[in-house]
Write an enzyme that holds these catalytic residues in place. Sequence first.
Site, PDB file in Angstrom:
ATOM      1  N   HIS A  13      30.117  -2.213 -21.356  1.00  0.00           N
ATOM      2  CA  HIS A  13      31.348  -3.019 -21.292  1.00  0.00           C
ATOM      3  C   HIS A  13      31.011  -4.431 -21.767  1.00  0.00           C
ATOM      4  CE1 HIS A  13      35.399  -3.867 -19.328  1.00  0.00           C
ATOM      5  NE2 HIS A  13      34.996  -5.036 -19.812  1.00  0.00           N
ATOM      6  N   LEU A 219      37.896 -11.869 -13.945  1.00  0.00           N
ATOM      7  CA  LEU A 219      38.846 -10.844 -13.513  1.00  0.00           C
ATOM      8  C   LEU A 219      38.240  -9.473 -13.767  1.00  0.00           C
ATOM      9  CD1 LEU A 219      42.246 -12.297 -14.789  1.00  0.00           C
ATOM     10  CD2 LEU A 219      41.508 -12.055 -12.403  1.00  0.00           C
ATOM     11  N   ASP A 247      30.341  -6.753 -18.773  1.00  0.00           N
ATOM     12  CA  ASP A 247      31.606  -7.480 -18.929  1.00  0.00           C
ATOM     13  C   ASP A 247      31.336  -8.932 -19.292  1.00  0.00           C
ATOM     14  OD1 ASP A 247      34.340  -7.893 -19.091  1.00  0.00           O
ATOM     15  OD2 ASP A 247      34.614  -8.201 -16.938  1.00  0.00           O
ATOM     16  N   HIS A 251      33.631 -17.697 -23.364  1.00  0.00           N
ATOM     17  CA  HIS A 251      34.733 -18.639 -23.568  1.00  0.00           C
ATOM     18  C   HIS A 251      34.125 -20.018 -23.832  1.00  0.00           C
ATOM     19  CE1 HIS A 251      38.032 -16.016 -22.228  1.00  0.00           C
ATOM     20  NE2 HIS A 251      37.260 -15.635 -21.228  1.00  0.00           N
ATOM     21  N   ALA A 263      39.462 -16.578 -17.615  1.00  0.00           N
ATOM     22  CA  ALA A 263      38.655 -15.726 -16.737  1.00  0.00           C
ATOM     23  C   ALA A 263      37.524 -15.091 -17.527  1.00  0.00           C
ATOM     24  CB  ALA A 263      39.528 -14.642 -16.121  1.00  0.00           C
TER      25      ALA A 263
END
Length: 344
Positions: A13, A219, A247, A251, A263
């Site tokens: 992921h 999130l 994950d 950003h 998030a």
Amino acid sequence: MQSITFTRPDDWHLHVRDGAALAAVVPHTAERFGRALIMPNLRPPVTTTAQALAYRDRIRAAVPAGLAFEPLMSLYLTDNTAPDEIERARASGAVIAAKLYPAGATTNSDAGVTAIDKIYPVLERMEACGLVLCVHGEVTGGEVDVFDRERVFMEKILSPLVRRFPALKVVFEHITTAEAAQFVRAAGANVAATVTAHHLLLNRNAIFAGGIRPHHYCLPVLKRETHRVALVEAVTSGNPRFFLGTDSAPHARSTKEAACGCAGCYTAHAGIELYAEVFDAAGALERLEAFASLNGPAFYGLAPNADKITLVRESWSVPAGFPYLDDDPLVPLRAGESVGWRLA
């Protein structure tokens, strides 16, 4: 144990964005992992096999020379996804999953699925052809507490979905609660889960330690300590249906340190080392290889990587930031702090 050598892991992921951002982050993952399942939530999202193949080419172009990293691709499901697109994806050999984002659940999810029954024909085709369904497991209604979104999703959407499509392979992505771990344990062999390093290392206090900590905001949001402990127990248990998915979500600093910040935690810079900390603290280093390198490929029907990596018990300092966009760096998890294991 001062070092550990094991089969090169995969990340099931991963977010790598596009353009200059992509070029900045792909090397971190390529140094550590043999493969990664790339999430499709670009803007606009990756909704067709042709788009996924073009995106794969851009990722491959960012892999440093000498590294044999392979991006595995996924499609972004919408209310309008055609069942025939699923067949094209499966036939491509490059697209191995499709991602269900409930509309509005996370970054760039506004084009996601508005009602699960709208994609029943697509799920039927996925079940028939063996394409894996990856699920962002949160409801988005304003009446549901943000800390309860995962539990309500399980009750209202995931449980009925698994019953309706008993042969569909489903990955419950980035689980965050004891209830989610138990759901996976109780489900059939067709249901698995990824778990992030940050949900194994941090609880929700980390968001508010001495003030608002935007770089700990992700999130699904971090949960209570009891849930963190339950996740550690799940991943170190030896159950083959839990596997690594960072994950990692880059950003720019200006979009995290903002009045309405994005998030996501960026962890690719220490994408395997942080998990080693978790397994070491739990006294379960001997089970890291299965979680990181074997369980994921087995679920997706792939062979493990042929080569190995070595981690050394040696502390190193994480930079305060990494170059990302012009004059707008990327702040990683543990920025300015240390990680206890190092990639040899």
